[in-house]
Design an enzyme around this catalytic site. Structure first.
Site, PDB file in Angstrom:
ATOM      1  N   GLY A  49     -10.916  -0.908   0.460  1.00 21.91           N
ATOM      2  CA  GLY A  49     -10.311   0.176  -0.310  1.00 21.91           C
ATOM      3  C   GLY A  49     -10.796   0.380  -1.734  1.00 21.91           C
ATOM      4  O   GLY A  49     -10.783   1.495  -2.234  1.00 21.91           O
ATOM      5  N   GLU A 103      -8.723  -3.914  -7.487  1.00 20.23           N
ATOM      6  CA  GLU A 103      -8.011  -3.448  -6.288  1.00 20.23           C
ATOM      7  C   GLU A 103      -7.792  -1.943  -6.355  1.00 20.23           C
ATOM      8  O   GLU A 103      -7.662  -1.376  -7.439  1.00 20.23           O
ATOM      9  CB  GLU A 103      -6.635  -4.129  -6.219  1.00 20.23           C
ATOM     10  CG  GLU A 103      -6.538  -5.246  -5.197  1.00 20.23           C
ATOM     11  CD  GLU A 103      -6.544  -4.767  -3.743  1.00 20.23           C
ATOM     12  OE1 GLU A 103      -7.143  -3.722  -3.429  1.00 20.23           O
ATOM     13  OE2 GLU A 103      -5.942  -5.461  -2.910  1.00 20.23           O
ATOM     14  N   ASP A 104      -7.720  -1.324  -5.202  1.00 16.63           N
ATOM     15  CA  ASP A 104      -7.378   0.104  -5.151  1.00 16.63           C
ATOM     16  C   ASP A 104      -5.892   0.303  -5.424  1.00 16.63           C
ATOM     17  O   ASP A 104      -5.494   1.125  -6.232  1.00 16.63           O
ATOM     18  CB  ASP A 104      -7.763   0.709  -3.790  1.00 16.63           C
ATOM     19  CG  ASP A 104      -7.254  -0.105  -2.593  1.00 16.63           C
ATOM     20  OD1 ASP A 104      -6.668  -1.186  -2.791  1.00 16.63           O
ATOM     21  OD2 ASP A 104      -7.457   0.341  -1.452  1.00 16.63           O
ATOM     22  N   ASP A 107       0.702  -2.812  -3.513  1.00 21.14           N
ATOM     23  CA  ASP A 107       1.898  -2.274  -2.873  1.00 21.14           C
ATOM     24  C   ASP A 107       2.946  -3.401  -2.814  1.00 21.14           C
ATOM     25  O   ASP A 107       3.677  -3.619  -3.768  1.00 21.14           O
ATOM     26  CB  ASP A 107       1.467  -1.762  -1.497  1.00 21.14           C
ATOM     27  CG  ASP A 107       2.587  -1.157  -0.679  1.00 21.14           C
ATOM     28  OD1 ASP A 107       3.494  -0.568  -1.251  1.00 21.14           O
ATOM     29  OD2 ASP A 107       2.550  -1.284   0.559  1.00 21.14           O
ATOM     30  N   GLY A 109       2.170  -6.488  -2.887  1.00 26.17           N
ATOM     31  CA  GLY A 109       1.630  -7.560  -3.727  1.00 26.17           C
ATOM     32  C   GLY A 109       1.194  -8.782  -2.931  1.00 26.17           C
ATOM     33  O   GLY A 109       0.667  -9.736  -3.495  1.00 26.17           O
ATOM     34  N   LYS A 135       2.614   0.322  -6.906  1.00 26.37           N
ATOM     35  CA  LYS A 135       3.892   0.864  -6.423  1.00 26.37           C
ATOM     36  C   LYS A 135       5.007  -0.091  -6.834  1.00 26.37           C
ATOM     37  O   LYS A 135       5.301  -1.052  -6.110  1.00 26.37           O
ATOM     38  CB  LYS A 135       3.867   0.987  -4.891  1.00 26.37           C
ATOM     39  CG  LYS A 135       2.985   2.115  -4.352  1.00 26.37           C
ATOM     40  CD  LYS A 135       3.104   2.165  -2.830  1.00 26.37           C
ATOM     41  CE  LYS A 135       2.209   3.202  -2.209  1.00 26.37           C
ATOM     42  NZ  LYS A 135       2.051   2.984  -0.747  1.00 26.37           N
ATOM     43  N   ASP A 163      -7.548   4.640   2.949  1.00 27.51           N
ATOM     44  CA  ASP A 163      -7.588   5.274   4.265  1.00 27.51           C
ATOM     45  C   ASP A 163      -6.218   5.376   4.912  1.00 27.51           C
ATOM     46  O   ASP A 163      -5.283   4.656   4.563  1.00 27.51           O
ATOM     47  CB  ASP A 163      -8.484   4.462   5.207  1.00 27.51           C
ATOM     48  CG  ASP A 163      -7.822   3.138   5.627  1.00 27.51           C
ATOM     49  OD1 ASP A 163      -7.393   2.362   4.736  1.00 27.51           O
ATOM     50  OD2 ASP A 163      -7.703   2.888   6.839  1.00 27.51           O
ATOM     51  N   ARG A 169     -11.164   7.932   3.401  1.00 26.25           N
ATOM     52  CA  ARG A 169     -11.701   7.124   2.293  1.00 26.25           C
ATOM     53  C   ARG A 169     -12.668   7.901   1.407  1.00 26.25           C
ATOM     54  O   ARG A 169     -12.828   7.610   0.231  1.00 26.25           O
ATOM     55  CB  ARG A 169     -12.462   5.897   2.835  1.00 26.25           C
ATOM     56  CG  ARG A 169     -11.587   4.833   3.454  1.00 26.25           C
ATOM     57  CD  ARG A 169     -12.404   3.548   3.583  1.00 26.25           C
ATOM     58  NE  ARG A 169     -11.803   2.612   4.526  1.00 26.25           N
ATOM     59  CZ  ARG A 169     -10.827   1.762   4.229  1.00 26.25           C
ATOM     60  NH1 ARG A 169     -10.324   1.738   3.018  1.00 26.25           N
ATOM     61  NH2 ARG A 169     -10.353   0.936   5.145  1.00 26.25           N
TER      62      ARG A 169
HETATM   63  P1  IMP Z   1      -0.194  -5.071  -0.393  1.00 28.59           P
HETATM   64  O1  IMP Z   1      -0.665  -6.406   0.145  1.00 28.59           O
HETATM   65  O2  IMP Z   1       1.063  -4.612   0.284  1.00 28.59           O
HETATM   66  O3  IMP Z   1      -0.049  -5.075  -1.908  1.00 28.59           O
HETATM   67  O4  IMP Z   1      -1.225  -3.968   0.007  1.00 28.59           O
HETATM   68  C1  IMP Z   1      -2.513  -4.141  -0.310  1.00 28.59           C
HETATM   69  C2  IMP Z   1      -3.501  -3.273   0.414  1.00 28.59           C
HETATM   70  O5  IMP Z   1      -2.967  -2.397   1.393  1.00 28.59           O
HETATM   71  C3  IMP Z   1      -4.139  -2.379  -0.608  1.00 28.59           C
HETATM   72  O6  IMP Z   1      -5.190  -3.030  -1.237  1.00 28.59           O
HETATM   73  C4  IMP Z   1      -4.587  -1.201   0.228  1.00 28.59           C
HETATM   74  O7  IMP Z   1      -5.879  -1.448   0.724  1.00 28.59           O
HETATM   75  C5  IMP Z   1      -3.556  -1.123   1.325  1.00 28.59           C
HETATM   76  N1  IMP Z   1      -2.531  -0.099   0.952  1.00 28.59           N
HETATM   77  C6  IMP Z   1      -1.338  -0.300   0.360  1.00 28.59           C
HETATM   78  N2  IMP Z   1      -0.663   0.848   0.164  1.00 28.59           N
HETATM   79  C7  IMP Z   1      -1.480   1.830   0.627  1.00 28.59           C
HETATM   80  C8  IMP Z   1      -1.383   3.274   0.675  1.00 28.59           C
HETATM   81  O8  IMP Z   1      -0.401   3.916   0.247  1.00 28.59           O
HETATM   82  N3  IMP Z   1      -2.455   3.914   1.225  1.00 28.59           N
HETATM   83  C9  IMP Z   1      -3.552   3.268   1.699  1.00 28.59           C
HETATM   84  N4  IMP Z   1      -3.691   1.940   1.662  1.00 28.59           N
HETATM   85  C10 IMP Z   1      -2.667   1.218   1.131  1.00 28.59           C
HETATM   86 MG    MG Z   2      -7.163  -2.835  -1.168  1.00 26.57          MG
END
Ligand code: IMP
Ligand code: MG
Length: 179
Positions: A49, A103-104, A107, A109, A135, A163, A169
């Site tokens: 991402g 990181e992109d 969410d 974490g 977020k 994506d 993407r």
């Molecule tokens: P986390 O582990 O929940 O913080 O999510 C991490 C990864 O999930 C991010 O680096 C993104 O690649 C993907 N991700 C989280 N939220 C979104 C979203 O709203 N759209 C697309 N990808 C997401």
């Molecule tokens: Mg990511």
């Protein structure tokens, strides 16, 4: 740029334009440069991402640094699976380095928590996170990213590297799920 678009079964609407993203990224990279400005710095790009964000961020970062990549996955469709899978090894020497994870989006974490924990094995001097998006309402971690481009509502986004089921993407702007 399109105001609305459909990917698979979902409709998304324009949320942040490439221009808004670009001006925030130049502020972000300037801030990181002011805080470090040393050739001890390693940017670790989280694939897939973050590729587009990292590219623009690093073109704006006009100072010495090393760059490496790590591939992890946790998302299945629109929800985090809760399990973080490492799909590549870390191939650069991180001993006593200041590591900044690019990181992109952060969410829940879980991804950055798992990655940071893994990185400790490599004995870096410091580990911090720079994420284009954050977020706050779904974040469950203890350490929020040190550098954040935009804090956004808890809605699924696509584009600018991110994506929905492997599509979207390549969009240069960021779109949000329309409900
Ligand atoms: P986390 O582990 O929940 O913080 O999510 C991490 C990864 O999930 C991010 O680096 C993104 O690649 C993907 N991700 C989280 N939220 C979104 C979203 O709203 N759209 C697309 N990808 C997401
Ligand atoms: Mg990511």
């Amino acid at each position: 740029m399109q105001k609305e678009l459909k990917i698979h079964d979902k409709v998304f609407e324009l949320y942040l334009s490439d221009k808004e993203i670009a001006s925030q990224i130049s502020r972000l990279s300037q801030k990181v440069k002011n805080d470090y400005d040393s050739d001890n710095l390693v940017f670790l790009i989280v694939l897939n991402g973050a590729f587009m964000f990292a590219s623009d961020f690093l073109k704006n970062y006009e100072s010495a640094c090393s760059i490496s990549f790590v591939k992890i996955s946790s998302y299945q469709g629109m929800a985090s699976s809760g399990k973080v899978k490492f799909e590549s090894e870390i191939s650069v020497d991180l001993t006593q380095k200041d590591v900044i994870i690019l990181e992109d989006i952060v969410d829940t974490g879980l991804s950055i928590a798992a990655l940071s924990e893994k990185l400790i094995e490599y004995h870096p001097k410091s580990i911090n996170v720079c994420s284009l998006l954050f977020k706050p309402n779904s974040f469950q971690g203890n350490h929020k990213p040190k550098y954040i481009g935009f804090s956004i509502p808890d809605k699924f986004v696509v584009g600018y590297g991110m994506d929905y089921l492997q599509k979207g993407r390549n969009l240069k702007d960021l779109y949000q799920l329309k409900e």
